[in-house]
Scaffold this motif. Structure first.
Motif, short mmCIF file in Angstrom:
data_model
loop_
_atom_site.label_atom_id
_atom_site.label_comp_id
_atom_site.label_asym_id
_atom_site.label_seq_id
_atom_site.Cartn_x
_atom_site.Cartn_y
_atom_site.Cartn_z
N GLU A 168 -64.56 44.71 -7.54
CA GLU A 168 -65.33 45.41 -6.49
C GLU A 168 -66.44 44.52 -5.94
O GLU A 168 -66.69 44.50 -4.73
N LEU A 169 -67.12 43.78 -6.80
CA LEU A 169 -68.14 42.83 -6.32
C LEU A 169 -67.50 41.76 -5.44
O LEU A 169 -68.06 41.38 -4.41
N ALA A 170 -66.32 41.29 -5.84
CA ALA A 170 -65.62 40.28 -5.05
C ALA A 170 -65.22 40.81 -3.68
O ALA A 170 -65.30 40.10 -2.68
N LYS A 171 -64.82 42.07 -3.62
CA LYS A 171 -64.47 42.67 -2.33
C LYS A 171 -65.68 42.69 -1.40
O LYS A 171 -65.53 42.54 -0.19
N LYS A 172 -66.84 42.88 -1.96
CA LYS A 172 -68.06 42.98 -1.16
C LYS A 172 -68.65 41.61 -0.81
O LYS A 172 -69.16 41.42 0.29
N TYR A 173 -68.59 40.65 -1.74
CA TYR A 173 -69.33 39.40 -1.56
C TYR A 173 -68.47 38.15 -1.40
O TYR A 173 -68.97 37.12 -0.94
N SER A 174 -67.21 38.19 -1.79
CA SER A 174 -66.37 36.99 -1.76
C SER A 174 -65.50 36.98 -0.51
O SER A 174 -65.56 37.90 0.31
N GLY A 175 -64.66 35.97 -0.42
CA GLY A 175 -63.74 35.86 0.70
C GLY A 175 -62.51 36.73 0.49
O GLY A 175 -62.41 37.48 -0.49
N ASP A 176 -61.56 36.61 1.39
CA ASP A 176 -60.34 37.42 1.36
C ASP A 176 -59.54 37.26 0.07
O ASP A 176 -58.94 38.21 -0.42
N GLU A 177 -59.51 36.04 -0.47
CA GLU A 177 -58.72 35.78 -1.67
C GLU A 177 -59.51 36.00 -2.95
O GLU A 177 -58.95 35.95 -4.05
N GLY A 178 -60.80 36.25 -2.83
CA GLY A 178 -61.67 36.38 -3.99
C GLY A 178 -61.27 37.48 -4.96
O GLY A 178 -61.17 37.22 -6.17
N PRO A 179 -61.03 38.71 -4.49
CA PRO A 179 -60.67 39.77 -5.44
C PRO A 179 -59.43 39.47 -6.27
O PRO A 179 -59.42 39.69 -7.48
N ALA A 180 -58.39 38.92 -5.65
CA ALA A 180 -57.17 38.59 -6.39
C ALA A 180 -57.43 37.45 -7.38
O ALA A 180 -56.93 37.48 -8.51
N PHE A 181 -58.20 36.47 -6.96
CA PHE A 181 -58.55 35.35 -7.83
C PHE A 181 -59.32 35.84 -9.05
O PHE A 181 -58.99 35.53 -10.20
N ILE A 182 -60.34 36.65 -8.82
CA ILE A 182 -61.18 37.20 -9.90
C ILE A 182 -60.31 38.02 -10.85
O ILE A 182 -60.39 37.87 -12.07
N ASN A 183 -59.49 38.89 -10.30
CA ASN A 183 -58.61 39.74 -11.11
C ASN A 183 -57.67 38.90 -11.97
O ASN A 183 -57.49 39.17 -13.16
N GLY A 184 -57.08 37.87 -11.39
CA GLY A 184 -56.14 37.02 -12.12
C GLY A 184 -56.82 36.26 -13.25
O GLY A 184 -56.29 36.19 -14.37
N VAL A 185 -57.99 35.71 -13.00
CA VAL A 185 -58.71 34.97 -14.03
C VAL A 185 -59.10 35.89 -15.17
O VAL A 185 -58.89 35.58 -16.35
N LEU A 186 -59.65 37.05 -14.84
CA LEU A 186 -60.10 37.97 -15.88
C LEU A 186 -58.93 38.57 -16.66
O LEU A 186 -59.06 38.83 -17.86
N ALA A 187 -57.80 38.76 -16.01
CA ALA A 187 -56.62 39.26 -16.72
C ALA A 187 -56.16 38.27 -17.78
O ALA A 187 -55.77 38.64 -18.87
N ARG A 188 -56.25 36.97 -17.47
CA ARG A 188 -55.88 35.94 -18.45
C ARG A 188 -56.85 35.91 -19.63
O ARG A 188 -56.46 35.63 -20.73
N LEU A 189 -58.11 36.19 -19.34
CA LEU A 189 -59.13 36.15 -20.39
C LEU A 189 -59.12 37.38 -21.28
O LEU A 189 -59.63 37.34 -22.39
N SER A 190 -58.55 38.49 -20.79
CA SER A 190 -58.65 39.74 -21.56
C SER A 190 -57.64 39.90 -22.64
O SER A 190 -56.85 39.25 -23.07
#
Length: 132
Positions: free
Chosen positions: A110-132
């Motif tokens: 949600e923060l990425a949707k508000k503050y990042s670029g168009d690809e930010g939310p997917a990038f953030i989600n993918g990185v965090l999914a790998r870490l979880s």
């Protein structure tokens, strides 16, 4: 103040650390709180300040984790918005027992949707999914 709102303030402080020295941060945090439309309660300010500082203190350790799990990217190449969001989310996932992993990931997206670029939310989600 709601947790989502406090998280956004924490993100902004973590982001501002990229542009300020350790010595400047206490004053920058104070100025940040003073410029808000409505001054938060003292306990909310303390929570925001403490958590932001904890994220900053753990940032080297968090960056090592990110560099290990992110293929094709290093934290040194990431844009500062995405890196700040990731640092906060990883801190919540690994060090904050009060925040469930799924909540940390969702809030980061949600923060990425508000503050990042168009690809930010997917990038953030993918990185965090790998870490979880």
């Amino acid at each position: 103040m709601k947790r989502t709102e406090m998280r956004e303030h924490i993100f902004r402080m973590v982001f501002s650390y990229e542009f300020n020295s350790d010595q400047e941060m206490p004053q920058q945090m104070q100025l940040y709180f003073e410029q808000l439309d409505q001054e938060p309660k003292e306990e909310d300010m303390a929570y925001i300040r403490d958590k932001a500082l904890n994220v900053i203190l753990k940032s080297e350790e968090i960056d090592e984790m990110l560099n290990e799990y992110v293929t094709g990217w290093k934290t040194s190449r990431m844009n500062k918005v995405d890196l700040s969001i990731l640092r906060l989310a990883v801190y919540e996932m690994k060090y904050d027992e009060d925040v469930p992993v799924g909540v940390a990931i969702n809030e980061a997206v949600e923060l990425a949707k508000k503050y990042s670029g168009d690809e930010g939310p997917a990038f953030i989600n993918g990185v965090l999914a790998r870490l979880s």
